[in-house]
Motif scaffolding. Structure first.
Motif, PDB file in Angstrom:
ATOM      1  N   TRP A  10      45.308  52.473 -17.672  1.00 52.86           N
ATOM      2  CA  TRP A  10      44.939  53.398 -16.551  1.00 52.86           C
ATOM      3  C   TRP A  10      45.697  54.547 -16.027  1.00 52.86           C
ATOM      4  O   TRP A  10      45.346  55.361 -15.254  1.00 52.86           O
ATOM      5  CB  TRP A  10      45.274  52.187 -15.119  1.00 52.86           C
ATOM      6  N   LYS A  11      46.698  54.741 -16.686  1.00 51.31           N
ATOM      7  CA  LYS A  11      47.732  55.915 -16.422  1.00 51.31           C
ATOM      8  C   LYS A  11      48.214  55.747 -14.890  1.00 51.31           C
ATOM      9  O   LYS A  11      48.208  54.635 -14.533  1.00 51.31           O
ATOM     10  CB  LYS A  11      47.055  57.197 -16.845  1.00 51.31           C
ATOM     11  N   MET A  12      48.367  57.080 -14.410  1.00 52.76           N
ATOM     12  CA  MET A  12      48.677  56.935 -13.038  1.00 52.76           C
ATOM     13  C   MET A  12      47.421  57.161 -12.033  1.00 52.76           C
ATOM     14  O   MET A  12      47.429  57.968 -11.445  1.00 52.76           O
ATOM     15  CB  MET A  12      49.792  58.051 -12.797  1.00 52.76           C
ATOM     16  N   GLY A  94      56.020  54.381 -26.385  1.00 49.91           N
ATOM     17  CA  GLY A  94      55.874  55.645 -26.983  1.00 49.91           C
ATOM     18  C   GLY A  94      54.622  56.826 -26.629  1.00 49.91           C
ATOM     19  O   GLY A  94      54.391  57.277 -27.658  1.00 49.91           O
ATOM     20  N   HIS A  95      54.034  56.484 -25.397  1.00 51.00           N
ATOM     21  CA  HIS A  95      52.696  57.125 -25.579  1.00 51.00           C
ATOM     22  C   HIS A  95      53.125  58.650 -25.334  1.00 51.00           C
ATOM     23  O   HIS A  95      54.328  59.049 -24.934  1.00 51.00           O
ATOM     24  CB  HIS A  95      52.117  56.811 -24.216  1.00 51.00           C
ATOM     25  N   SER A  96      52.420  59.562 -26.148  1.00 51.57           N
ATOM     26  CA  SER A  96      52.666  60.845 -26.257  1.00 51.57           C
ATOM     27  C   SER A  96      52.962  61.577 -24.607  1.00 51.57           C
ATOM     28  O   SER A  96      53.854  62.502 -24.480  1.00 51.57           O
ATOM     29  CB  SER A  96      51.827  61.807 -26.944  1.00 51.57           C
ATOM     30  N   ILE A 172      43.607  63.264 -26.980  1.00 50.74           N
ATOM     31  CA  ILE A 172      43.795  62.347 -25.692  1.00 50.74           C
ATOM     32  C   ILE A 172      43.390  63.104 -24.539  1.00 50.74           C
ATOM     33  O   ILE A 172      44.002  64.387 -24.365  1.00 50.74           O
ATOM     34  CB  ILE A 172      45.331  61.843 -25.630  1.00 50.74           C
ATOM     35  N   GLY A 173      42.431  62.836 -23.795  1.00 50.83           N
ATOM     36  CA  GLY A 173      42.120  63.145 -22.610  1.00 50.83           C
ATOM     37  C   GLY A 173      41.406  64.802 -22.917  1.00 50.83           C
ATOM     38  O   GLY A 173      41.189  65.489 -21.886  1.00 50.83           O
ATOM     39  N   THR A 174      40.970  65.033 -23.976  1.00 45.01           N
ATOM     40  CA  THR A 174      40.257  66.265 -24.313  1.00 45.01           C
ATOM     41  C   THR A 174      38.727  66.313 -24.704  1.00 45.01           C
ATOM     42  O   THR A 174      38.073  67.231 -24.682  1.00 45.01           O
ATOM     43  CB  THR A 174      41.006  66.958 -25.497  1.00 45.01           C
TER      44      THR A 174
HETATM   45  P1  PGA Z   1      41.602  58.981 -23.153  1.00 47.36           P
HETATM   46  O1  PGA Z   1      43.286  58.662 -23.181  1.00 47.36           O
HETATM   47  O2  PGA Z   1      40.899  57.963 -23.448  1.00 47.36           O
HETATM   48  O3  PGA Z   1      41.272  59.438 -21.845  1.00 47.36           O
HETATM   49  O4  PGA Z   1      41.580  60.163 -24.131  1.00 47.36           O
HETATM   50  C1  PGA Z   1      43.785  57.720 -24.421  1.00 47.36           C
HETATM   51  C2  PGA Z   1      44.921  57.402 -24.140  1.00 47.36           C
HETATM   52  O5  PGA Z   1      45.998  58.198 -23.687  1.00 47.36           O
HETATM   53  O6  PGA Z   1      45.502  56.073 -24.423  1.00 47.36           O
END
Ligand code: PGA
Length: 252
Positions: A10-12, A94-96, A172-174
């Motif tokens: 979920w992140k923040m 260790g998430h980037s 990621i997120g792109t």
């Molecule tokens: P995303 O994130 O699915 O929004 O690209 C993946 C992640 O950071 O674990």
């Protein structure tokens, strides 16, 4: 045969009201689906809520980071024992987004991995290359470095019931997902690397893919032989999208 695992990161994001709607919907729509494992990794303040809603369901929960220390004067940190009080099953390590923003070292990540294992919390250990590393041909070298450090500190036995997440930073997120073939090649490389260091662990360890997974690309990615599940960011915030990804995992 490795069971697929789909984890929402979920992140923040979230608030009490939205979380309740999201979790209640997932509980209802994933009930009885038992061909894969499902989990959500939530911000710390919502662990209590996740525990209250998800206990006794087929959806596990966990956190997105953990302290490497047991207890004491570490302002802002949250210990493994605290996560355990809320029955957390997983913790992302260790998430980037953390290692880049907070300069997390390989040594820190290795300590967190060992601490989580010590408390019976499954670490989801993230590795992955940047776009620059991929384009300059040092992708495998970069991933191997991240893996080797943790594996050499932790030892093969610690890989039992651990999860590795391959998360190419550029995906990621792109909305730039790795192709199934690119992801499979990286996962196969990671499994071979683990095998070289700890032959017994390589076949059983689950290696999941993260980076712009959505309901449309999930099935193709998850059909790959070395892709054992997904770590899902944005699409884990939408119950219908997350459910579709979870259902895709059950086909294999
Ligand atoms: P995303 O994130 O699915 O929004 O690209 C993946 C992640 O950071 O674990």
């Amino acid at each position: 045969m490795r069971r697929k695992l789909v984890v929402g990161n979920w992140k923040m994001n979230g608030n009490l009201a939205q979380n309740k709607t999201l979790l209640d919907t997932l509980v209802r729509d994933l009930r009885g689906i038992d061909h894969a494992d499902f989990a959500v990794c939530v911000p710390y303040p919502y662990l209590f809520q996740a525990q209250a809603i998800l206990s006794g369901t087929n959806i596990a929960w966990g956190a997105q980071n953990i302290a490497k220390h047991g207890a004491g004067a570490y302002t802002g940190e949250v210990s493994a024992a605290m996560l355990k009080e809320f029955d957390s099953s997983y913790v992302i390590i260790g998430h980037s987004e953390r290692s880049n923003a907070y300069c997390e070292s390989d040594a820190n990540i290795a300590s967190k991995f060992a601490v989580a294992k010590g408390f019976g919390i499954t670490p989801i250990f993230c590795v992955g290359e940047t776009l620059q590393e991929r384009e300059s041909g040092v992708m495998e070298y970069a991933i191997a470095n991240q893996l080797d450090f943790v594996l050499s500190v932790s030892g093969g036995a610690l890989l039992d019931n651990a999860v590795v997440a391959y998360e190419p930073v550029w995906a990621i997120g792109t909305n730039k997902t790795a192709t199934p073939e690119q992801a499979q090649a990286a996962h196969s490389f990671i499994r071979e690397r683990i095998s070289a260091l700890h032959p017994g662990a390589a076949e059983s360890v689950r290696i999941i893919y993260g980076g712009s997974v959505n309901p449309i690309n999930a099935a193709q990615l998850l059909s790959m032989p070395d892709i054992d599940g997904g770590l899902i960011g944005r699409c884990s915030l939408d119950a219908a999208d997350f459910e579709r990804i979870c259902r895709a995992a059950c086909q294999f």
